[in-house]
Write an enzyme that holds these catalytic residues in place. Sequence first.
Site, PDB file in Angstrom:
ATOM      1  N   GLU A  88       0.869  -1.174   0.000  1.00 42.72           N
ATOM      2  CA  GLU A  88       0.000   0.000   0.000  1.00 42.72           C
ATOM      3  C   GLU A  88       0.901   1.216   0.000  1.00 42.72           C
ATOM      4  O   GLU A  88       1.925   1.236   0.689  1.00 42.72           O
ATOM      5  CB  GLU A  88      -0.881   0.019   1.252  1.00 42.72           C
ATOM      6  CG  GLU A  88      -1.724   1.268   1.393  1.00 42.72           C
ATOM      7  CD  GLU A  88      -2.503   1.309   2.686  1.00 42.72           C
ATOM      8  OE1 GLU A  88      -2.596   2.402   3.267  1.00 42.72           O
ATOM      9  OE2 GLU A  88      -3.021   0.266   3.130  1.00 42.72           O
ATOM     10  N   GLU A  93      -1.682  10.807   4.479  1.00 48.38           N
ATOM     11  CA  GLU A  93      -2.639  10.386   5.492  1.00 48.38           C
ATOM     12  C   GLU A  93      -2.480  11.305   6.690  1.00 48.38           C
ATOM     13  O   GLU A  93      -1.393  11.790   6.985  1.00 48.38           O
ATOM     14  CB  GLU A  93      -2.480   8.915   5.872  1.00 48.38           C
ATOM     15  CG  GLU A  93      -1.152   8.525   6.447  1.00 48.38           C
ATOM     16  CD  GLU A  93      -1.068   7.030   6.764  1.00 48.38           C
ATOM     17  OE1 GLU A  93      -2.107   6.393   7.014  1.00 48.38           O
ATOM     18  OE2 GLU A  93       0.044   6.509   6.761  1.00 48.38           O
TER      19      GLU A  93
END
Length: 153
Positions: A88, A93
């Site tokens: 990933e 984020e």
Amino acid sequence: RNKEQECYVDDNSAVRIENGRLILEARRSDPGQYPYCNFTSGRIHTRAGFQTGLFQIRAKLPDGNGVWPAIWMEAKSKDFGSWPRSGEIDIAELQGSRPNVTLGTLHYSTSNGPLFPHIFASHTYSLPRSHKSFADDFHTYSLHWEDEKFTWF
């Protein structure tokens, strides 16, 4: 997946266009409709696969305790197994309780055994002290993915 408390749903409340902007919205879920998740959200799948390139996304990320918005990519196929084995890449984020810090992170595993390790490498970016939150305005999040190098900026 990833111990998330959300389910990804395919409806206009989660992913839509408003005033020329793409909106991905998380909401508290209806227990009668989604009994296995506390929240619903949307995500987008591209038809093309990417292996390298410059990725730039202009976004306004929400903040607040309990939210963890992310702009991320995952493998189109699970050739190496479930998360994090097939990898990933988080372009950005934000931990809602740290509204002035974003992370760019590469998640992976080097083992296929039953107790595979979750390995990650992150780049942290903090806003200058004069700016309190990434939720206050739109920001451009960038990842330059080369054959053997990832650079977040």
